[in-house]
Design an enzyme around this catalytic site. Sequence first.
Site, short mmCIF file in Angstrom:
data_model
loop_
_atom_site.label_atom_id
_atom_site.label_comp_id
_atom_site.label_asym_id
_atom_site.label_seq_id
_atom_site.Cartn_x
_atom_site.Cartn_y
_atom_site.Cartn_z
N ARG A 113 -4.69 -1.54 -5.63
CA ARG A 113 -3.91 -2.79 -5.62
C ARG A 113 -4.50 -3.68 -6.69
O ARG A 113 -5.64 -3.45 -7.15
CB ARG A 113 -3.97 -3.46 -4.26
CG ARG A 113 -5.39 -3.79 -3.82
CD ARG A 113 -5.41 -4.33 -2.40
NE ARG A 113 -6.80 -4.43 -1.95
CZ ARG A 113 -7.18 -4.46 -0.68
NH1 ARG A 113 -6.29 -4.38 0.27
NH2 ARG A 113 -8.44 -4.57 -0.36
N TYR B 41 7.41 -34.23 -22.41
CA TYR B 41 5.97 -33.96 -22.24
C TYR B 41 5.48 -34.47 -20.90
O TYR B 41 6.14 -35.29 -20.25
CB TYR B 41 5.15 -34.60 -23.37
CG TYR B 41 5.13 -36.11 -23.32
CD1 TYR B 41 4.14 -36.78 -22.60
CD2 TYR B 41 6.09 -36.86 -23.97
CE1 TYR B 41 4.13 -38.16 -22.53
CE2 TYR B 41 6.09 -38.25 -23.92
CZ TYR B 41 5.11 -38.88 -23.18
OH TYR B 41 5.10 -40.25 -23.09
N CYS C 67 3.86 -39.70 -16.86
CA CYS C 67 2.42 -39.99 -16.92
C CYS C 67 1.81 -40.26 -15.55
O CYS C 67 0.68 -40.69 -15.45
CB CYS C 67 2.14 -41.15 -17.88
SG CYS C 67 2.85 -42.71 -17.34
N GLY D 67 -7.83 -7.22 5.08
CA GLY D 67 -8.63 -7.20 6.30
C GLY D 67 -8.01 -7.90 7.50
O GLY D 67 -8.65 -8.04 8.53
N LYS E 90 0.84 -1.20 0.00
CA LYS E 90 0.00 0.00 0.00
C LYS E 90 0.87 1.25 0.00
O LYS E 90 0.59 2.20 -0.72
CB LYS E 90 -0.87 0.02 1.27
CG LYS E 90 -2.15 -0.73 1.14
CD LYS E 90 -2.95 -0.53 2.42
CE LYS E 90 -3.49 -1.85 2.93
NZ LYS E 90 -3.94 -1.79 4.32
N SER F 140 8.57 -43.35 -20.16
CA SER F 140 7.55 -42.54 -19.52
C SER F 140 7.67 -42.75 -18.01
O SER F 140 7.58 -43.89 -17.53
CB SER F 140 6.16 -42.93 -20.02
OG SER F 140 5.20 -42.10 -19.42
N HIS G 26 -16.05 -9.04 3.05
CA HIS G 26 -14.96 -9.98 3.30
C HIS G 26 -15.26 -11.35 2.68
O HIS G 26 -14.44 -11.93 1.96
CB HIS G 26 -14.79 -10.09 4.81
CG HIS G 26 -13.74 -11.06 5.21
ND1 HIS G 26 -14.05 -12.33 5.61
CD2 HIS G 26 -12.40 -10.96 5.24
CE1 HIS G 26 -12.93 -12.96 5.88
NE2 HIS G 26 -11.92 -12.15 5.68
N MET H 274 -5.19 -7.11 9.22
CA MET H 274 -4.54 -6.29 10.25
C MET H 274 -5.42 -5.09 10.61
O MET H 274 -6.43 -4.84 9.98
CB MET H 274 -3.15 -5.88 9.78
CG MET H 274 -2.16 -7.04 9.90
SD MET H 274 -0.52 -6.59 9.43
CE MET H 274 -0.66 -6.51 7.68
C1 PEP Z 1 2.56 -44.42 -12.22
O1 PEP Z 1 2.95 -45.32 -11.48
O2 PEP Z 1 2.89 -43.23 -12.07
C2 PEP Z 1 1.61 -44.70 -13.32
C3 PEP Z 1 1.30 -43.77 -14.18
O3 PEP Z 1 1.04 -45.93 -13.37
P1 PEP Z 1 -0.11 -46.42 -12.38
O4 PEP Z 1 -0.63 -45.22 -11.65
O5 PEP Z 1 -1.11 -47.07 -13.24
O6 PEP Z 1 0.63 -47.38 -11.50
#
Ligand code: PEP
Length: 757
Positions: free
Chosen positions: A242, A726, A706, A95, A23, A638, A357, A97
């Site tokens: 702000r 990815y 994954c 709010g 502020k 993966s 609030h 303080m």
């Molecule tokens: C994992 O282990 O991160 C995975 C993607 O496989 P699952 O969750 O099916 O074991």
Amino acid sequence: MPETQQVYAFSEGVEDRNQLGNKGANLVTMTRLGMPVPPGFVVSIDAYHRFTGSGELPVAQIDEALTALEAATGRKFGDGLSVSVRSSGPVSMPGMMDTVLNVADRDTLLHSIRDILGSWSSDRAVAYRDLNDIPHDLGTAAIVQAMVMGNSGENSGTGVLFTRDPNTGENELFGEYLANAQGEDIVSGTRTPEPLSGLRKQQPEVYAELHRHVKALEAYFRDMQDIEFTVEDGVLYILQTRSGKRTGQAAVRIAVEMMREGLIRRDEAVMNVSPDQVRTFLHSRIDRPERFTPVVTGLAAAPGAVSGRVVFDNTEARTQSQLGPIILVRPETIPDDIQGIAAAAGVFTARGGLSSHAAIVTRAMGKPCVCGAENADVDPVAGVLRVGDSEFHRGDVLTIDGSSGHVYAGELPLIAGEPTGEMEELLKVADGIRRLGVWANADTPEMVAQAQQFGAEGIGLLRTERQFSTPESLAAIRRFILSDTDSERADALDALRNLQRDDFIAIFRQLDGMSVIVRLLDIPLHEFIPQSMDTGDARSEHRREELAEINPMMGHRGVRLAISFPELYRMQVDAIQEAKAVVDARVSVMIPQVITRQEAIEIKSHINHTGLRIGVMIETVRACMRAGRLAETVDFFSFGTNDLTQAVFSFSREDAEKEFLTTYLDKQILEDNPFEVLDAKGVGRLMDTAVYWARRASPTIQIGVCGEHGGEPRSIAIFHAIGVNYVSCSPYRVPVARLAAAQATIQGDVGLLATTA
Ligand code: PEP
Ligand code: MG
């Protein structure tokens, strides 16, 4: 030696947030920009730290600043000049303080400054910081500012406004004005103000001047502003500005429109929306609400619809929320209610306006809120909400719709939100910036469709276990496992191949050219043949006993099962090939639970004839350590960060969260749940090592993630830093991942791993 400067006049032009707080720095900026700001000075954060150490204030500097203030206003302190004293921390804590108004003598002023600095350590401020991960040692400055009187007649008043609508993001001033009143009357929610159009009608010139100033502030700060102003006898004063809290919808629309207007750059638009705001963007709403009659209607304070059991106070909120969603019902909320709001799925209050609030806090948290329902009477002591003839008690279920302001009895059918054009535009901008690919985990045609709608680039994990959950396929796999003759096994596999092929055909149709990674079977045997199952057949019973394992999750599963029964994976790839003959698709297959390249070589020898791309999941510690050799053997990796986290911590994925993990988090032995936020220091470093060796052996190998962490923003920043290609996450999290991946690129490799040593 002269005393170090600890007090700064607004007009001195020192815009240092670390010294003056938000502020304070903003008041300095506004003064410099020529805004009509009542003059004043800031007792700095440095002064706070000295004060907490010695109990002393820089009294001589305060006196000097006071004399300068008298000169600037042309009034004498206590005789025409009174001041307000407010807190100013380096991060916004709305709010939380204290504020002292109408101070008109020096013993009171010094007292008030001490009180304000002390309120940094009040219970509610501490609780708010705990909840929002704000460090406790930042400290606060105190602002002393000439009072302007909004309550000096009908040509006076006070208001709060957002430079754009904080609910929808529409580019129109959104706010409230209360004639002949002081600012605190609005913020506390005790008097319900009228919309800003009231001021426009009563004093059009003042409104025009206000509009000009606030738009200039928005352009300067490159963000939507939340502004407090006062009119004293027809003269406008801007008190505070702000960045405004806003809903996910508003955040997205504001960022995109400001980018289109040329007010901000593309990367700023991406940074101006948080992943959480994208998440809450997809708010649920009531399915065909016209079918239902509300019991009461209030102000639509924060959008989204939610059902839950009624509770009336913070303690109940905390305990009852463990058992399911709750609605916090209050006469009005006060800053102390922050913990109850945090625990609640939604908030309902009888009093207070759109800037109260409850409204501000819930909007920021992405929780539905209905407030200012004047026909409702809330008695928290008796634990009852009365509306007309109806009464609701603790535990009764309500549905609140914070987008319409309606409140309904009972649980109503809800549907999830959908992305808008602006959201798509923002995510396209993010796509142009990010380096990480964003794929989705999907097992059914419906999930694939959802992933496509949310912009996934491919399917990074198709778990085939679900294909074994129908009664026919379950019976067939049981026949396969429990039989001990080759011909019975071959029959069972035939049946399974046909069932899987049909399933793949449906999924491949939906893919429509998108690539998919099919994970070959990875289910512990006990899930097919539960202990409690009675096969009613002595031979099978004997086989079941043979197969029983003490620790099936670490037992005969994944690639290990396929080493024992190669025909199982061969059947799966044959089903894929047959499905591809019907609908062409870009399919890769992935082997789970691998620990050594010998496994990969052996499995490849059984399925190589298909010509499919073959990869391995990296989800055991040994696979990470052998990543170089594995990378020479397969086409892609993966990371299965769910199993990898389990292995690194030796915590069971299935059990840890319902047992000791909560205690670990409460006691802050662990900062985060490692199954939710990737553990950078352990799992992250192991992954980093694996990626290093894999890329050394095979520079172009494709590496993805994954596990569930693939859709979690802080984990995404780590994956970006590690340099995987990815992430793949549940379809619903794809938009969040697209934004988070772009933000990680903009912020750069912030040394996440280097700092974890
Ligand atoms: C994992 O282990 O991160 C995975 C993607 O496989 P699952 O969750 O099916 O074991
Ligand atoms: Mg796994």
